[in-house]
Design a protein around this motif. Structure first.
Motif, PDB file in Angstrom:
ATOM      1  N   THR A 214     -15.919   6.687   1.897  1.00  0.00           N
ATOM      2  CA  THR A 214     -14.970   6.998   0.843  1.00  0.00           C
ATOM      3  C   THR A 214     -15.650   7.416  -0.452  1.00  0.00           C
TER       4      THR A 214
ATOM      5  N   ASN B  60      -1.757   5.334   2.832  1.00  0.00           N
ATOM      6  CA  ASN B  60      -2.527   4.720   3.917  1.00  0.00           C
ATOM      7  C   ASN B  60      -1.701   3.591   4.512  1.00  0.00           C
TER       8      ASN B  60
ATOM      9  N   ARG C  50      -6.606   4.656   7.565  1.00  0.00           N
ATOM     10  CA  ARG C  50      -5.957   5.957   7.475  1.00  0.00           C
ATOM     11  C   ARG C  50      -4.878   6.026   8.549  1.00  0.00           C
TER      12      ARG C  50
ATOM     13  N   LEU D 211     -10.783   2.026   5.895  1.00  0.00           N
ATOM     14  CA  LEU D 211     -11.247   2.285   4.535  1.00  0.00           C
ATOM     15  C   LEU D 211     -11.793   1.020   3.871  1.00  0.00           C
ATOM     16  N   ARG D 212     -11.171  -0.148   4.207  1.00  0.00           N
ATOM     17  CA  ARG D 212     -11.585  -1.397   3.578  1.00  0.00           C
ATOM     18  C   ARG D 212     -11.051  -2.574   4.397  1.00  0.00           C
TER      19      ARG D 212
ATOM     20  N   MET E  47     -15.686   2.429   9.874  1.00  0.00           N
ATOM     21  CA  MET E  47     -15.557   2.667   8.445  1.00  0.00           C
ATOM     22  C   MET E  47     -15.633   4.155   8.138  1.00  0.00           C
ATOM     23  N   LEU E  48     -14.705   4.579   7.316  1.00  0.00           N
ATOM     24  CA  LEU E  48     -14.666   5.955   6.851  1.00  0.00           C
ATOM     25  C   LEU E  48     -15.355   6.001   5.495  1.00  0.00           C
TER      26      LEU E  48
END
Length: 187
Positions: free
Chosen positions: A182, A151, A98, A71-72, A179-180
């Motif tokens: 968001t 998370n 995640r 996510l980051r 990367m997901l």
């Protein structure tokens, strides 16, 4: 006789200089050997982790490293006092990920540590996961996974600023591929 005395003195000087140079080179070689001897520390640590923490189930979960959704990524900092001031130094990377289905933070810590040990020991292909931030060649990295707001935060750090910058760089490139999205506006 004076010429012979000068020749003998010059030969003695050359002999002393040669011994000095040999001693200097030997000292340099010993320093280099001791620097190289410190590298097996990472291998020994990896072997200890592999022996104490890894089993067949963690071997089967090595593929999990390829599927972690990031996510980051941000640098991990440490505060260092220098003279009368303090400064922040990069101390690795923090990846917000995640949680893989059915995996706890403690289990993910073990999986990533086993993965790191196996890659370092040559039991896994080091190129299998591009920009894998969970290991460095000839270096041991510390991995810690904590739960945060549903998370996981994976903190990866090494022993030197140079290695920590390398960890952070690898984590950024790894995140680019994992990367997901968001942003709710993205498809």
């Amino acid at each position: 006789m004076s010429v012979r005395t000068n020749l003998a003195a010059n030969e003695l000087k050359e002999s002393v200089m040669q011994r000095y140079l040999r001693a200097t080179l030997a000292t340099g070689a010993l320093s280099l050997a001791s620097a190289c001897a410190s590298q097996p520390g990472a291998t020994a640590q990896a072997a200890g982790v592999e022996r104490m923490q890894c089993d067949a189930s963690s071997t089967a979960q090595d593929n999990l490293v390829r599927s972690i959704a990031v996510l980051r990524v941000e640098p991990a900092y440490s505060h260092v006092r220098t003279n009368n001031t303090s400064e922040e130094r990069v101390n690795g990377a923090r990846l917000l990920v995640r949680p893989p289905k059915g995996v706890t933070a403690d289990q993910l810590t073990r999986i990533l540590q086993c993965h790191s040990a196996r890659v370092l020991l040559g039991q896994l292909n080091s190129n299998a996961v591009p920009n894998d931030p969970y290991w460095l060649p000839d270096r041991w990295v510390n991995i810690d996974v904590r739960s945060e707001n549903g998370n996981f935060v994976v903190t990866v750090s090494a022993d030197t600023v140079r290695d920590n910058l390398q960890v952070y760089g690898r984590a950024n490139h790894y995140a680019d591929e994992h990367m997901l999205a968001t942003d709710p506006g993205l498809p």
